[in-house]
Design a protein around this motif. Structure first.
Motif, mmCIF file in Angstrom:
data_model
loop_
_atom_site.group_PDB
_atom_site.id
_atom_site.type_symbol
_atom_site.label_atom_id
_atom_site.label_comp_id
_atom_site.label_asym_id
_atom_site.label_seq_id
_atom_site.Cartn_x
_atom_site.Cartn_y
_atom_site.Cartn_z
ATOM 1 N N ARG A 19 0.815 -1.229 0.000
ATOM 2 C CA ARG A 19 0.000 0.000 0.000
ATOM 3 C C ARG A 19 0.844 1.272 0.000
ATOM 4 N N ASN A 53 -5.745 -1.493 12.076
ATOM 5 C CA ASN A 53 -6.130 -1.273 10.674
ATOM 6 C C ASN A 53 -7.628 -0.972 10.641
ATOM 7 N N ASN A 54 -8.158 -0.692 9.472
ATOM 8 C CA ASN A 54 -9.564 -0.300 9.420
ATOM 9 C C ASN A 54 -10.505 -1.453 9.736
ATOM 10 N N ALA A 55 -10.108 -2.665 9.382
ATOM 11 C CA ALA A 55 -10.933 -3.826 9.728
ATOM 12 C C ALA A 55 -11.067 -3.895 11.253
ATOM 13 N N ILE A 64 -13.828 -6.592 0.780
ATOM 14 C CA ILE A 64 -12.621 -5.893 0.347
ATOM 15 C C ILE A 64 -11.442 -6.846 0.420
ATOM 16 N N PHE A 120 -11.894 -9.068 4.161
ATOM 17 C CA PHE A 120 -12.772 -8.188 4.928
ATOM 18 C C PHE A 120 -14.144 -8.200 4.281
ATOM 19 N N VAL A 149 -21.717 1.926 4.613
ATOM 20 C CA VAL A 149 -20.386 1.475 4.189
ATOM 21 C C VAL A 149 -20.109 2.057 2.810
ATOM 22 N N HIS A 150 -18.965 2.702 2.658
ATOM 23 C CA HIS A 150 -18.600 3.306 1.381
ATOM 24 C C HIS A 150 -18.359 2.193 0.359
ATOM 25 N N SER A 210 -16.348 1.131 -1.705
ATOM 26 C CA SER A 210 -14.972 1.470 -2.090
ATOM 27 C C SER A 210 -14.582 0.971 -3.465
ATOM 28 N N ASP A 214 -18.477 3.654 7.615
ATOM 29 C CA ASP A 214 -17.170 3.066 7.299
ATOM 30 C C ASP A 214 -16.775 3.605 5.922
ATOM 31 N N GLY A 252 -13.777 3.525 4.520
ATOM 32 C CA GLY A 252 -12.781 2.753 3.777
ATOM 33 C C GLY A 252 -11.514 3.541 3.550
ATOM 34 N N SER A 253 -11.469 4.248 2.415
ATOM 35 C CA SER A 253 -10.216 4.904 2.065
ATOM 36 C C SER A 253 -9.927 6.115 2.952
ATOM 37 N N SER A 277 -9.044 3.819 6.660
ATOM 38 C CA SER A 277 -7.694 3.240 6.694
ATOM 39 C C SER A 277 -6.625 4.319 6.767
ATOM 40 N N ASP A 324 -3.529 3.647 5.517
ATOM 41 C CA ASP A 324 -2.570 3.445 4.430
ATOM 42 C C ASP A 324 -3.211 3.383 3.050
ATOM 43 N N LYS A 325 -4.406 3.949 2.923
ATOM 44 C CA LYS A 325 -4.984 4.098 1.582
ATOM 45 C C LYS A 325 -4.744 5.546 1.150
HETATM 46 C C1 LIG Z 1 -10.212 -1.090 2.826
HETATM 47 C C2 LIG Z 1 -11.499 -1.097 3.544
HETATM 48 C C3 LIG Z 1 -11.626 -1.727 4.779
HETATM 49 C C4 LIG Z 1 -10.480 -2.482 5.417
HETATM 50 O O1 LIG Z 1 -9.454 -1.603 5.785
HETATM 51 P P1 LIG Z 1 -8.003 -2.184 6.167
HETATM 52 O O2 LIG Z 1 -7.248 -0.963 6.580
HETATM 53 O O3 LIG Z 1 -7.484 -2.854 4.966
HETATM 54 O O4 LIG Z 1 -8.190 -3.119 7.314
HETATM 55 C C5 LIG Z 1 -12.846 -1.699 5.407
HETATM 56 N N1 LIG Z 1 -13.902 -1.077 4.847
HETATM 57 C C6 LIG Z 1 -13.830 -0.456 3.649
HETATM 58 C C7 LIG Z 1 -15.056 0.199 3.083
HETATM 59 C C8 LIG Z 1 -12.621 -0.445 2.961
HETATM 60 O O5 LIG Z 1 -12.527 0.159 1.764
#
Ligand SMILES: *Cc1c(COP(=O)(O)O)cnc(C)c1O
Length: 434
Positions: free
Chosen positions: A61, A116-118, A144, A148, A189-190, A192, A222, A224-225, A256, A258-259
């Motif tokens: 990433r 992390n985002n998860a 994802i 995830f 939830v976006h 993504s 959520d 995501g990015s 996240s 690191d996105k």
């Molecule tokens: C990427 C993503 C996640 C997971 O995030 P990580 O940092 O990879 O754990 C969760 N939800 C959405 C909507 C995402 O795009």
């Protein structure tokens, strides 16, 4: 010693399974030498990303700037006030180093970073909706990267998934009808890494927030990015900035590190202080906590965002996505020029192409780019790609038809010499196979 043992063990196992003992002293020595070399080099290594995918999950990433890594190195090489309050001389809080700056930038009351985002989503669901129902649109039950998946994370957090609407259309009344005394959370939830187009409808965060207020139920998004700069001036309209979502009144927002944010791996949680207090007190928070190197890298990354122009200049992810076309073209030209000596072994040309953001970010956005197309004449493009991957450092590129495409967007100035040397070496080897 280990290499000798491993190679002999493998041979013995082979014999037991009936493999023919056809080897010579020479092949044995060669295999041991190869194994010794493999054992003495690192498993996790730098690679050159010639895919053009800026946030490439398989390639680590976001890459971090030298400035950010210097801060992480300085903290890692010594002791720090990680959990020590320098004012009182007493125990301090690990999250004290990042919450304030994250709040400044996003406009949120409070903030917290986990692994992390998860992990962020898991922790938030478990804190706010354990044993209760979470209402989510069927159009947002995303997966994802294979591991995830919203329904699975929901189950792991002990929250009960309550799907509403259909894949293409979900209305506000779908959420409203599903609300009951056991509803713990409204979740958005976006989308993504995909887009539902055509006959579609989803409920905006603002309407969801109004509904949540009316019924006294918290609303989580959520994202995501999670982008911290407004990308609209750059022609990107699909990714709302975190600040906009905070302003909509959402109670909890996760994204996240690191996105698009361009920091180290992490899951950022921003929102209402009252909820963040509960989230931090959840025993799971301790299990999902970030380490000091991550915190050091986050603090340095987030500081760049205090000045948006500086962020775009200094944060590699943003710079790589938004860099001017002519910079990419100049690098592609330099690579093409460097490959002049192997003109007889391959057709080399600079071509227009398009890069992707990657990492489930901006799935629809195309970033016009320049790539070097290399079509080897004395070996197959697949053999060429395999050798590039096996070189030191490995070069990761993609194949299109019978040419290898090296996208100059993600090849840095400092990597050009290595790319040129490796390709020249491989192509001249291929000329007289020994
Ligand atoms: C990427 C993503 C996640 C997971 O995030 P990580 O940092 O990879 O754990 C969760 N939800 C959405 C909507 C995402 O795009």
């Amino acid at each position: 010693m280990q290499a000798i043992r491993d190679v002999l063990d493998a041979r013995r196992t082979g014999f037991r399974k009936g493999a023919s003992p056809a080897f010579t002293h020479e092949t044995l020595v060669r295999d041991i030498a190869l194994e010794a070399e493999r054992l003495s080099s690192f498993s996790l290594r730098r690679v050159i990303n010639a895919t053009g995918i800026v946030i490439h999950t398989n390639l680590g990433r976001a890459s971090l700037s030298e400035h950010v890594m210097k801060n992480a190195a300085a903290i890692g090489q010594g002791y720090s006030n990680l959990e020590y309050d320098l004012g009182t001389g007493k125990r301090g809080k690990r999250h004290s180093h990042t919450w304030r700056i994250l709040s400044w930038i996003t406009g949120a009351e409070d903030a917290f970073i986990v692994n992390n985002n998860a992990a962020a989503v898991l922790l938030c669901l478990n804190t706010m909706a354990r044993g209760r129902e979470v209402i989510v649109s069927r159009g947002e039950l995303v997966e994802i990267g294979g591991s995830f998946r919203v329904p699975d994370v929901m189950a792991a957090s002990n929250a009960v998934l309550r799907e509403v609407g259909t894949t293409n259309k979900t209305h506000l009344f779908d959420y409203e009808r599903a609300i009951n005394e056991n509803t713990g959370l409204l979740l958005k939830v976006h989308q993504s890494n995909y887009k539902i187009t055509g006959f579609t409808e989803d409920v905006g965060i603002q309407d969801l927030v109004s509904l949540g207020r009316k019924h006294g139920i918290p609303v989580m998004y959520d994202l995501g990015s999670g982008c911290l700069v407004d990308l609209k001036p750059y022609g990107i309209f699909t990714e709302p900035a975190v600040q906009e979502i905070v302003a909509s009144g959402a109670d909890i927002i996760t994204f996240s590190g690191d996105k698009l944010l361009g920091g180290p791996q992490g899951g950022l949680i921003v929102g209402k202080q009252e909820l963040l207090e509960k989230i931090r007190k959840n025993p799971l928070a301790r299990a999902l906590r970030t380490d000091k190197l991550t915190i050091a890298a986050f603090e340095a990354t987030l500081r760049e965002y205090l000045d948006e122009e500086r962020a775009i200049r200094n944060i590699p992810v943003l710079h790589l996505l938004l860099q001017p076309q002519q910079e990419i073209h100049a690098r592609a030209k330099r690579i093409e020029k460097g490959l002049k000596p192997v003109k007889g072994q391959a057709e080399v040309k600079v071509v227009r192409d398009s890069s992707k953001a990657g990492g489930g970010s901006l799935p629809e956005a195309e970033f016009p780019t320049y790539a070097v197309s290399v079509r080897p004449s004395k070996m197959t493009v697949h053999a060429f790609e395999t050798r590039l991957r096996g070189s030191s450092p490995p070069v990761i590129a993609r194949i299109r038809e019978d040419a290898l495409i090296l996208d100059a967007r993600t090849i840095s100035d400092g990597e050009i010499t290595a790319v040129v040397q490796i390709i020249c070496g491989l192509l001249s080897d291929g000329q007289n196979p020994s």
